[in-house]
Write a protein that holds these residues in place. Structure first.
Motif, PDB file in Angstrom:
ATOM      1  N   PRO A  80     -19.192 -63.206  21.237  1.00 13.50           N
ATOM      2  CA  PRO A  80     -17.772 -62.881  21.088  1.00 13.50           C
ATOM      3  C   PRO A  80     -17.387 -61.552  21.739  1.00 13.50           C
ATOM      4  CG  PRO A  80     -18.697 -63.649  19.014  1.00 13.50           C
ATOM      5  CD  PRO A  80     -19.839 -63.436  19.936  1.00 13.50           C
ATOM      6  N   GLN A  81     -18.326 -60.605  21.756  1.00 15.75           N
ATOM      7  CA  GLN A  81     -18.038 -59.320  22.399  1.00 15.75           C
ATOM      8  C   GLN A  81     -17.913 -59.493  23.914  1.00 15.75           C
ATOM      9  OE1 GLN A  81     -20.572 -56.040  20.767  1.00 15.75           O
ATOM     10  NE2 GLN A  81     -21.323 -57.647  19.395  1.00 15.75           N
ATOM     11  N   TYR A  82     -18.760 -60.332  24.492  1.00 14.37           N
ATOM     12  CA  TYR A  82     -18.648 -60.632  25.917  1.00 14.37           C
ATOM     13  C   TYR A  82     -17.318 -61.311  26.224  1.00 14.37           C
ATOM     14  CZ  TYR A  82     -23.481 -59.463  27.169  1.00 14.37           C
ATOM     15  OH  TYR A  82     -24.654 -58.796  27.429  1.00 14.37           O
ATOM     16  N   VAL A  83     -16.913 -62.234  25.346  1.00 16.40           N
ATOM     17  CA  VAL A  83     -15.646 -62.947  25.547  1.00 16.40           C
ATOM     18  C   VAL A  83     -14.474 -61.964  25.523  1.00 16.40           C
ATOM     19  CG1 VAL A  83     -14.056 -64.632  24.545  1.00 16.40           C
ATOM     20  CG2 VAL A  83     -16.512 -65.138  24.649  1.00 16.40           C
ATOM     21  N   ALA A  84     -14.447 -61.079  24.516  1.00 15.73           N
ATOM     22  CA  ALA A  84     -13.350 -60.111  24.391  1.00 15.73           C
ATOM     23  C   ALA A  84     -13.323 -59.146  25.575  1.00 15.73           C
ATOM     24  CB  ALA A  84     -13.475 -59.347  23.074  1.00 15.73           C
ATOM     25  N   ALA A  85     -14.516 -58.695  26.000  1.00 18.06           N
ATOM     26  CA  ALA A  85     -14.577 -57.765  27.130  1.00 18.06           C
ATOM     27  C   ALA A  85     -14.120 -58.434  28.423  1.00 18.06           C
ATOM     28  CB  ALA A  85     -15.998 -57.217  27.283  1.00 18.06           C
ATOM     29  N   LEU A  86     -14.517 -59.678  28.629  1.00 15.21           N
ATOM     30  CA  LEU A  86     -14.083 -60.407  29.825  1.00 15.21           C
ATOM     31  C   LEU A  86     -12.588 -60.678  29.793  1.00 15.21           C
ATOM     32  CD1 LEU A  86     -16.988 -62.963  30.379  1.00 15.21           C
ATOM     33  CD2 LEU A  86     -16.251 -61.171  31.969  1.00 15.21           C
TER      34      LEU A  86
END
Length: 544
Positions: A84-90
């Motif tokens: 989820p952190q990768y999704v939010a950062a992207l």
């Protein structure tokens, strides 16, 4: 991902201690699970005082409770999700993608606007077009400081969502411009949107990411900018200026739709006393099984310290730790812009033509864009493994050698054009190496570290100063490059950039700290002179 090891005795071990009965054990276990008894401060306090707890039969009730609480806390596996952190950062970096199309637009659009004069119903001279390009940097420079206040007022998420409006308005004005003045206004408004993203997105990413992946997620910003530049180079080779601009204008709307579903920064929510919302944000980012108590405790503790020591902006800027962080951030921005990146890009087409590579001007820009994307992607993979300093040092050293070589080529060409007939490989190879190394180090790392170096209470304003400095320097270098070229010659100009880059390497070696694997609070302690970072409480939910 570091986690707290699981214990098989979480339910039975406390009962073996004299003075703690099974009823108390059961009650405290239940309280911990519900987050009522061992919420944030208590849980961290228990771990910190574990060596001081008296677990004998005559221990005080409070010590018995602390001992049991320590066992309960350390027996819980802290499962943290990173996807989820990768999704939010992207999703946040989607704004950087839109900003990249803004930066790259001027190169493919120049042919249709200036050379062929078919894009608009009015003529645009080369001088006017240089101002069309430069007005974007002016808009970006003007917005960086005001956006710092807006970030703290309405939050990181809603600030970025509001930036969709100037993006759309700017592209609309540019698409249907009736004169050059409208183009100036359009590019200025687009610069406001792009410059604001350069401050907001790195800050948002730095606050939502755990420390062991913060470098990777922070590098997404520069990666998406380079992808945006490459994207507009690619569509510009096949579309007219009108349709290329239409596509660029749609991208911010797509970003807004996607980012609407992302969470707000927990740091911001805690600063606004919205603890429940902060917990939900953390659980969205880390997963529902994640033990959010230590992270919430640290956020609350940091916020309490800020409130207890609250000062005005000038006083906060005057703190030694802020001055040091500001000097580092401004220094990195300075050496990034004066490394010669704009000069190398400006001369790229001429270099490819002189080398008789047979590559057209449009294809040469696409090739440069590909190199930037690949190198920046590599940087995102290694920045949390190799560290920020090593990337900056290696990047700066190789870039200085590359610009020196390009300077030698142009100096020889100015003296005797025939002397470089067989040296076309030198500037091409040097250009490619320069672009790769810039994209690995000096491209992404200064923006990444801007989101890491400043304390929460001054981060918005100080980050805005750094962003403003970067865009002002970009404007100055772009507008004075021709004057430098006329006075020093092409070779001398590249040697000047090489010399500045060498000074930058020395600056990084002496002044820039390594932030790899450190929490935001640990970085503040190191800047303050306390290098024993391992004794500090964990940040962003990373247990020791």
């Amino acid at each position: 991902m570091s986690t707290v090891s699981s214990s098989n005795s979480s339910g039975d071990e406390p009962n073996k201690k004299p003075g703690v009965n099974s009823e108390e054990c059961s009650h405290l276990l239940e309280a911990n699970e519900n987050g009522a008894k061992y919420g944030s401060r208590q849980a961290v306090k228990i771990v910190k005082t574990q060596d001081n707890v008296n677990d004998s039969a005559n221990a005080r009730p409070q010590d018995q409770e602390n001992l049991l609480g320590r066992m309960v806390h350390t027996s819980t596996e802290n499962r943290s999700k990173t996807l989820p952190q990768y999704v939010a950062a992207l999703a946040a970096a989607g704004g950087a993608f839109a900003a990249g199309t803004l930066l790259g637009w001027t190169s493919p659009a120049e042919t249709g606007i200036v050379k062929d004069a078919t894009a608009y119903d009015f003529d645009v001279s080369s001088t006017q077009y240089s101002w069309v390009s430069s007005f974007m940097t002016l808009g970006a420079a003007c917005v960086c400081i005001p956006i710092g206040f807006l970030i703290n007022f309405i939050g990181r998420k809603w600030t970025m969502l509001l930036l969709v409006a100037p993006f759309v308005v700017g592209w609309a004005l540019l698409i249907w411009a009736q004169n050059v003045f409208m183009m100036y206004i359009a590019r200025f408004i687009l610069g406001i949107a792009g410059g604001a993203f350069c401050v907001t997105a790195p800050m948002y990413t730095g606050e939502i990411a755990q420390k062991d992946i913060r470098g990777t997620l922070g590098s997404f910003f520069q990666l998406m900018i380079t992808i945006g530049i490459l994207f507009v180079y690619g569509i510009g080779a096949g579309l007219s200026v009108f349709w290329m601009s239409i596509v660029c204008g749609i991208l911010p709307i797509i970003f807004g739709v996607i980012f609407f579903f992302m969470p707000e920064s927990p740091t911001y929510l805690v600063s606004k006393n919205r603890s429940d919302a902060a917990v939900k944000s953390i659980q969205w980012l880390r997963g529902t099984e994640y033990d959010y108590a230590p992270e919430m405790e640290e956020l609350h503790q940091t916020e309490r310290e800020i409130r207890e020591n609250k000062v005005n902006i000038l006083a906060a800027l005057a703190r030694p730790v802020t001055i040091k962080a500001l000097c580092i951030s401004l220094g990195l921005m300075f050496f990034q812009q004066l490394s010669g990146i704009n000069a190398v890009i400006f001369y790229s087409e001429a270099i490819f033509e002189d080398a008789n590579t047979g590559i057209s001007a449009s294809m040469s820009t696409i090739l440069i864009g590909v190199m930037q994307v690949v190198a920046t992607f590599v940087s995102t993979m290694v920045v949390d493994k190799l560290g920020r300093r090593i990337l900056l040092l290696a990047s700066g050293a190789v870039m200085a050698l590359s610009t020196t070589a390009i300077g030698v080529y142009f100096y020889m060409k100015d003296q005797d054009p025939a002397s470089v007939d067989n040296l076309g490989w030198l500037p091409v190879g040097s250009l490619c190496i320069f672009m790769i190394m810039f994209s690995i180090g000096y491209g992404p790392v200064p923006w990444l570290m801007m989101g890491e170096l400043f304390a929460t209470d001054i981060k918005g304003f100080a980050g805005s100063i750094a962003g403003t400095t970067n865009w002002v320097l970009a404007f100055v270098v772009t507008k004075t490059f021709k004057n430098l070229n006329d006075s020093l010659g092409s070779g001398g100009t590249f040697w000047l950039f090489a010399g500045v880059t060498i000074v930058g390497v020395i600056f990084v070696f002496l002044a820039v700290p390594e932030t790899k694997g450190k929490s935001l609070n640990e970085i503040q302690m190191e800047l303050a002179g306390n290098r024993n970072a391992s004794t500090m409480q964990p940040a962003n939910g990373e247990p020791k």
